[in-house]
Design an enzyme around this catalytic site. Structure first.
Site, short mmCIF file in Angstrom:
data_model
loop_
_atom_site.label_atom_id
_atom_site.label_comp_id
_atom_site.label_asym_id
_atom_site.label_seq_id
_atom_site.Cartn_x
_atom_site.Cartn_y
_atom_site.Cartn_z
N SER A 1 12.37 135.64 110.40
CA SER A 1 11.59 134.43 110.71
C SER A 1 12.26 133.47 111.67
CB SER A 1 11.23 133.71 109.40
OG SER A 1 10.25 134.43 108.71
N ASN B 1 3.29 133.66 106.92
CA ASN B 1 3.54 134.40 108.15
C ASN B 1 2.28 134.53 109.01
OD1 ASN B 1 6.44 135.47 107.98
ND2 ASN B 1 5.62 135.96 105.96
N GLY C 1 15.94 133.80 108.30
CA GLY C 1 15.02 134.92 108.45
C GLY C 1 15.26 136.01 107.44
#
Length: 365
Positions: free
Chosen positions: A80, A181, A319
C-alpha cells in the site's frame, strides 16, 4: 492493507548481519532489527538516513531453506505504499487543473459505482468513501484456494465489481474513515480517464524518473521480482497442518493501483524525501495530503503519520503485499528517514517490534 490471517506456523531461527556503519555506532538499530526478525520474520532489511549518514542493515535469511543472507539492497513488494505514489499523481493533476478533489466518481466513471454522484475524488483518497474493500471478497491464507489464483490476471473493473456487490461501510460518504483498497483502484481508473495514459505510466513519468528511483517498478501482470530480493511466504493449510509456501512469484494485478509497486529501502526513502521536500507537489496540496479525512485521524490523501516515543511526528505509509510487509516514514523536515521491509513467517505480531525499530531510528542518537 491487504487483510491476511495471521496464524502460528513453522518458527524459523533468526540470524543478523549488518552493512558497514557510517560515522557512528548503529548497534541500537541493528539490535532492533534483530528483534523484528525474532518477533516473526524470515528476513528483514532496512535503511536509515539521518545527520550521521546512511545506515543499512539486514537480518534473518533470504529463504527459509537457506542460510543465504537478505540482500542489503534487495527489492520487495511495497504493497500500500503504492497508494502514496498514486495519490501524488492525482494531486499533480489537481495542480494542473485536469482533476478536482470535489469531482465525483460518477463524473469520471459513469455508472461504475452506486451512489457515485455523492462520492468525491477526495473521499477516495482519504478512505471516507464508504466503499467496501474488494480484498475482503478474495480467498486469503490459510485457504489452499488462495494459491490457485496466484497467476490470475485481475482487471480493475472486476475488482470494483466485487466491491460494489457488497453493502457500503458507510451510508453517507465523507462521514467515516474505513480503509478500502477499492478507493485506489478507482483512483487509478480516474487517472487513466484524465490523462489518456495508465496510472503506471503516469507514475513512471511524474515520480519515478524525476526522482531517479531506478529500482522501483510497477510490474502490471508480471509475476517476477527482477534483481536480488528476499523470498516471501504465506501460511497455507496442507494435509491438516500449516506450512509456509513460497509466494514470491504472483500476479500483482490482484493489487493494481492499490498496491503493486516493487521497490527498495533506498528508493522509498528517496521518494518520501522528494515528496515531503516539495519536489513533487506545491505546498498547499502537500498540506491537503497531510490533512486527515476525519477528526483526529492519521490518514490524509494517501499519506499516513504517527507519533514516535519521543513525540516526533513522522509521515509516510506502510504496505502489506501478503508475503511482504514494509514501512517507510520521514520527519516532516526530511532530516531523518527510515524504511524497513520484511518477509513475515506469521509466528507473531510484528507491529510492536517494527515500532521499536522506528523509534530507535527517529529518537536514537
Amino acid at each position: 492493507m491487504t487483510a491476511t490471517t495471521v496464524l502460528a506456523v513453522l518458527a524459523l531461527p533468526a540470524t543478523v548481519s549488518a552493512a558497514p556503519r557510517h560515522h557512528t555506532d548503529r548497534s541500537g538499530l541493528q539490535a532492533q532489527l534483530g528483534r523484528v526478525v525474532d518477533a516473526g520474520a524470515v528476513g528483514a532489511l532496512a535503511e536509515v538516513r539521518d545527520e550521521h549518514g546512511v545506515w543499512r542493515g539486514v537480518g534473518g535469511t533470504a529463504e527459509t531453506d537457506s542460510m543465504r543472507p537478505v540482500p542489503t539492497a534487495g527489492k520487495f513488494r511495497a504493497g500500500s505504499i503504492t497508494k502514496t505514489f498514486v495519490a501524488t499523481v492525482a494531486l499533480q493533476l489537481v495542480d494542473e487543473g485536469q482533476l478536482r478533489l470535489d469531482d465525483t466518481v460518477e463524473h469520471w466513471l459513469p455508472g461504475v459505482v452506486p451512489n457515485g454522484e455523492h462520492i468525491t475524488v477526495k473521499q477516495l483518497l482519504n478512505h471516507t468513501s464508504g466503499l467496501y474493500d474488494y480484498a475482503r471478497t478474495l480467498q486469503m491464507p490459510p485457504s489452499p484456494k488462495f494459491l490457485e489464483g496466484r497467476l490470475r490476471t485481475w482487471t480493475a473493473a472486476e475488482l470494483v465489481q466485487r466491491a460494489v456487490a457488497e453493502p457500503p461501510t458507510s451510508e453517507v460518504p465523507g462521514t467515516a474513515y474505513k480503509y478500502s483498497n477499492t478507493n485506489y483502484i478507482l483512483i487509478g481508473q480516474i487517472i487513466e480517464k484524465a490523462t489518456g495514459q495508465s496510472y503506471a505510466d503516469e507514475i513512471k513519468r511524474r515520480v519515478i524518473r524525476p526522482l531517479h528511483l531506478h529500482e522501483t517498478s510497477l510490474p502490471g501482470t508480471s509475476p517476477r521480482i527482477a534483481g536480488p530480493h528476499p523470498h516471501g511466504y504465506v501460511p497455507i493449510l496442507q494435509d491438516g497442518a500449516l506450512h509456509l509456501v513460497d509466494y514470491t512469484e504472483m500476479n500483482p494485478s490482484m493489487f493494481g493501483a492499490s498496491g503493486e509497486i516493487i521497490s527498495t529501502t533506498r528508493d522509498l526513502n528517496r521518494f518520501f524525501d522528494g515528496l515531503l521536500g516539495g519536489r513533487l507537489l506545491p505546498d498547499h496540496l502537500l498540506d491537503e495530503m497531510k490533512t486527515p479525512g476525519v477528526d483526529k485521524g492519521r490518514y490524509g490523501l494517501g499519506l499516513a503519520w504517527h507519533d514516535t516515543k519521543c513525540g516526533v511526528p513522522v509521515y509516510g505509509n506502510d504496505g502489506d503485499a501478503v508475503a511482504y510487509q514494509s514501512w517507510s516514514f520521514s520527519t516532516e523536515d526530511g532530516r531523518r528517514q527510515a524504511t524497513i521491509a520484511l518477509t513475515p513467517d506469521f509466528t507473531g505480531d510484528l507491529d510492536d517490534a517494527v515500532d521499536a525499530f522506528l523509534d530507535e531510528a527517529f529518537c536514537g542518537r
